[in-house]
Design a protein around this motif. Structure first.
Motif, PDB file in Angstrom:
ATOM      1  N   LYS A 116       0.827  -1.204   0.000  1.00 12.37           N
ATOM      2  CA  LYS A 116       0.000   0.000   0.000  1.00 12.37           C
ATOM      3  C   LYS A 116       0.861   1.253   0.000  1.00 12.37           C
ATOM      4  N   GLU A 126      -7.198   2.296  -0.883  1.00 12.87           N
ATOM      5  CA  GLU A 126      -8.035   2.466   0.301  1.00 12.87           C
ATOM      6  C   GLU A 126      -9.368   1.730   0.168  1.00 12.87           C
ATOM      7  N   THR A 127      -9.902   1.687  -1.041  1.00 17.96           N
ATOM      8  CA  THR A 127     -11.190   1.011  -1.243  1.00 17.96           C
ATOM      9  C   THR A 127     -11.014  -0.489  -1.087  1.00 17.96           C
ATOM     10  N   GLU A 128     -11.881  -1.066  -0.325  1.00 19.90           N
ATOM     11  CA  GLU A 128     -11.731  -2.480   0.007  1.00 19.90           C
ATOM     12  C   GLU A 128     -11.819  -3.367  -1.231  1.00 19.90           C
ATOM     13  N   ASN A 129     -12.689  -3.010  -2.152  1.00 25.54           N
ATOM     14  CA  ASN A 129     -12.898  -3.847  -3.330  1.00 25.54           C
ATOM     15  C   ASN A 129     -12.051  -3.421  -4.527  1.00 25.54           C
ATOM     16  N   SER A 130     -11.048  -2.609  -4.291  1.00 27.49           N
ATOM     17  CA  SER A 130     -10.174  -2.244  -5.406  1.00 27.49           C
ATOM     18  C   SER A 130      -9.405  -3.478  -5.858  1.00 27.49           C
ATOM     19  N   ASN A 133      -6.424  -4.634  -3.637  1.00 24.06           N
ATOM     20  CA  ASN A 133      -6.790  -5.203  -2.339  1.00 24.06           C
ATOM     21  C   ASN A 133      -7.417  -6.580  -2.497  1.00 24.06           C
ATOM     22  N   GLY A 137      -5.847  -9.910  -0.915  1.00 20.57           N
ATOM     23  CA  GLY A 137      -6.753 -10.597  -0.001  1.00 20.57           C
ATOM     24  C   GLY A 137      -6.507 -12.091   0.003  1.00 20.57           C
TER      25      GLY A 137
END
Length: 765
Positions: A116, A126-130, A133, A137
């Protein structure tokens, strides 16, 4: 290794030998010796194995180092970005291409940093669903299962350089020897150029399909454009043949003529476009009268304007050069195309304006701007974008509604560009269009005319009244009258005209429009004549003892866009003597005034000479097609010209050689059986040269001279090519073969008469 086996006897078990048995001792020693030899052989083999293993280990180390070297080279020189992350998502390795692309100096700047931290500059972390990420995950999957993800993203690693690139991104976890996830590898493959090539290929495919579609539509349109006049020609011919009514037959002949001219225009457009595509369109510069050329174009288009009851105005700058050097035929073609389109796309009672003015002058060159403005249907921005493309019209519905090949504007644009100019269009959809082009031309040698009327006459005493309901016409007429040098008064209608006559007395010449609100031109003319008669009667009553005064001798000239034949009888009954068709030109008005004053008009005299009498002249016509011979014989029959016919080149040569002094001119077709026109011309020129040389006692060597040289040397009969081959190279080929001039088929009557006038001068016999 040798130190470990320095005393081999240590490997032997101790033995006790009875002293009293030497034989047993000897045997035991022999056994021990054999065993020792075996042990030594084993040791030597082990030592060889050990040495070999050491060599293999050393070689393996070198190979591993070599492989590692190439692996490092591969990674560092790879065009793709490769990044290794540990289990916590921290940088543990990356290729140099990423370091350079991201603007770092070396790997130490990002070693051990979280993804990051580094990628936050280039994408949303920052967006969780980018996308990034989601990829990391699976690295943090508590189950520790092997996984991979793939995505396509546009990234700009070069911060501030505005150089976004599109990448295919592969993210794969790495498992250790125990099957646990110990890190991940991320691979960025740049597909920007691939995507661009793919996009370009797709655009090319779509463009090719569109081009094929356009050409298919064009061919279908051409079929329609060709078959429509052909249908009219064939249909009207059948009607004329079956009818005994002269008026109906003449009507059919008129329609056949119109359809034939339309068909010829379609064919000419196709031929011109093929020459442009082959880059063979050429210009032929000659000196000509610019205004007279415009008058010809206006006369050609006037009948179409009349059919749609449109208003046609012409505005010419007084500073226009009287003569210019340019390609008259091609310039006329462009203007005719723009005028034809304006008439076609302008509704009934619309207005069309042709204007020409001089923009600049430098030495013997000047820049002329020509505009054609209309109040027609106009164009959208999208239509304007593809207006000058080949095989296209503004849209396909226009092709069906208005007809046309869709080639005219593309041809016009190419011609103007070849002349060093540009063509533009401005338009408001639904309100009309303005087509304009500018060309730089050389002035001709003709002297400027300061006055269009005869010098030495006091034209200031000549009083004219112009009556028209259109202010533009009145303003333009006053400008023309000022250029001519005559007094001109104006009135916007019949009542105003009668009032001015009452106040100012009768005028010498009246220019009266036909169709005006309230009182038309015929009625006004009748009242003018009645007023002049009444005025004369009053004057005679006032002086009963004096000689009777005749009515004022004035001339009423009708000006109208309509055809004179439609109103001639009624107009003459009302006292109208002359007619000028709109739009108005200064030279036309001047000629009409001179004719009214008895000074004569060159134009009017020429127009009455419809056919010159060529009695005593004989022409040889070489033409293999019977109907073409019949056309020429019929057209020239009123001229009393005697015409002999040959059906091929062989006959033509034989007929001429048998009696060379019999013929004053030869019309020579090109494509004929047995001998074509080129060869026939060469043989005739050779005969003439031999004949001339023999008369002078000279020896003629035909191979030593060109046909052009023969023309200059020998007295020869004019040979005129009469052929459908009308390209410039065809004309040059005719001249090179020894011909004097060229007439294209289908024959134009004016062109034929011009050739006869040039080569068979009147009163020469």
């Amino acid at each position: 290794m040798s130190s470990t086996v320095a005393n081999p006897t240590r490997l032997l078990p101790e033995a006790k030998f009875p002293p009293e048995d030497p034989e047993s001792l000897r045997k035991e020693n022999a056994r021990l010796k054999r065993r020792l030899e075996r042990i030594e052989a084993t040791l030597e083999r082990n030592m060889a194995i050990a040495d070999t293993q050491a060599g293999l280990n050393a070689a393996r180390t070198v190979e591993q180092q070599k492989q590692q070297k190439y692996m490092d080279m591969l990674l560092q020189s790879s065009p793709d970005i490769m990044i290794l992350f540990d289990q916590g998502g921290r940088f543990s390795y990356c290729t140099d291409v990423f370091i350079k692309a991201a603007g770092f100096h070396n790997f130490s700047q990002i070693n051990g940093r979280n993804y990051k931290d580094v990628f936050g500059k280039f994408t949303d972390v920052e967006t969780e669903n980018s996308w990034i990420n989601l990829m990391f995950g699976i690295l943090n999957n508590p189950q520790g299962e092997h996984g991979s993800l793939q995505a396509e993203e546009v990234l700009d690693f070069t911060e501030g350089a505005e150089n976004p690139r599109k990448y295919t991104i592969h993210f794969t976890t790495m498992q250790g020897s125990h099957g646990t996830v110990e890190g991940a590898v991320m691979l960025f493959h740049d597909i920007t150029e691939i995507e661009k090539a793919r996009s370009d290929a797709e655009e090319a495919r779509i463009a090719a399909e569109q081009a094929n579609q356009v050409k298919s539509e064009f061919l279908a349109n051409m079929s329609h454009e060709i078959r429509t006049p052909m249908n009219a020609i064939i249909g009207m011919t059948g009607i004329a043949k079956s009818s005994r009514n002269i008026e109906k037959m003449l009507y059919c002949i008129g329609k056949i003529n119109d359809s034939s001219e339309h068909l010829l225009g379609v064919i000419n457009d196709i031929l011109d476009m093929s020459k442009i595509e082959a880059n063979k369109l050429e210009l032929s510069y000659t000196e000509f009268d610019f205004v007279k050329m415009l008058i010809k174009m206006v006369n050609v288009i006037n009948f179409r304007v009349d059919e749609k009851h449109q208003t046609f105005n012409v505005r010419l700058d007084r500073d226009l050069p009287p003569a210019i050097i340019c390609d008259e035929q091609r310039l006329s073609q462009v203007i005719a195309n723009l005028l034809s389109n304006a008439v076609k796309f302008t509704p009934e009672k619309g207005t069309i304006t042709l204007s020409a003015k001089k923009l600049a002058e430098e030495g013997e060159y000047c820049t002329i701007r020509i505009e054609v403005q209309d109040t027609g249907i106009g164009l959208t921005e999208e239509q304007r974008g593809r207006l000058f493309q080949s095989f296209q019209q503004a849209d396909s519905s226009i092709s069906r509604k208005f007809g046309g090949t869709g080639l005219g504007l593309a041809i016009s644009k190419r011609i103007i560009e070849m002349m060093g100019g540009t063509i533009q269009v401005t338009s408001v959809y639904g309100s009309g269009s303005n087509f304009a082009f500018s060309i730089r031309v050389k002035r001709g040698k003709a002297e400027p005319r300061h006055s269009l009327l005869k010098e030495g006459v006091n034209w200031g005493n000549l009083r004219c009244l112009v009556v028209d309901d259109m202010p533009d016409i009145l303003e333009y007429f006053k400008e023309l009258a000022d250029r001519i040098g005559v007094f001109c008064d104006t009135a916007s209608g019949g009542q105003e005209a009668l009032k001015k006559i009452e106040e100012n007395g009768p005028y010498d010449i009246y220019f009266v429009d036909w169709k005006m609100p309230g009182m038309d031109g015929v009625e006004l003319s009748r009242r003018i004549k009645e007023s002049e008669t009444q005025t004369a009667d009053v004057q005679n009553l006032a002086k009963p003892n004096s000689a009777k005064l005749p009515p004022a001798k004035s001339v009423v000239i009708m000006i109208s866009a309509q055809d004179w034949n439609a109103i001639e009888e009624e107009a003459q009954a009302a006292g109208i003597k002359k007619f000028i068709q709109k739009p108005l030109f200064a030279s036309t008005i001047a000629d009409c005034i001179k004719d009214c004053l008895g000074l004569g008009s060159a134009l009017s005299r020429e127009s009455t000479e419809t056919m010159t009498d060529y009695t005593g002249f004989r022409v040889l016509m070489a033409e293999d097609i019977e109907i073409n011979r019949e056309i020429v014989l019929t057209v020239l029959e009123p001229s009393n010209l005697e015409i002999d016919c040959a059906e091929n080149g062989v006959q033509a040569v034989e007929m001429f050689i048998s009696n060379p002094d019999k013929y004053d001119m030869i019309f020579m077709d090109i494509h004929m059986p047995e001998m074509d026109g080129y060869e026939a011309t060469r043989k005739i020129r050779e005969f003439e040269a031999n004949r001339t040389a023999a008369s002078k006692g000279l020896e003629f060597v035909p191979t030593a001279q060109t046909p052009t040289q023969l023309l200059r040397r020998a007295s020869h009969v004019p040979i005129i090519a009469m052929t459908a081959n009308v390209f410039r190279e065809d004309i040059e080929k005719c001249l090179a073969a020894g011909m004097d001039s060229h007439i294209g088929k289908p024959l134009n009557f004016d062109d034929v008469m011009q050739i006869l006038t040039q080569y068979l001068p009147k009163n020469s016999r």
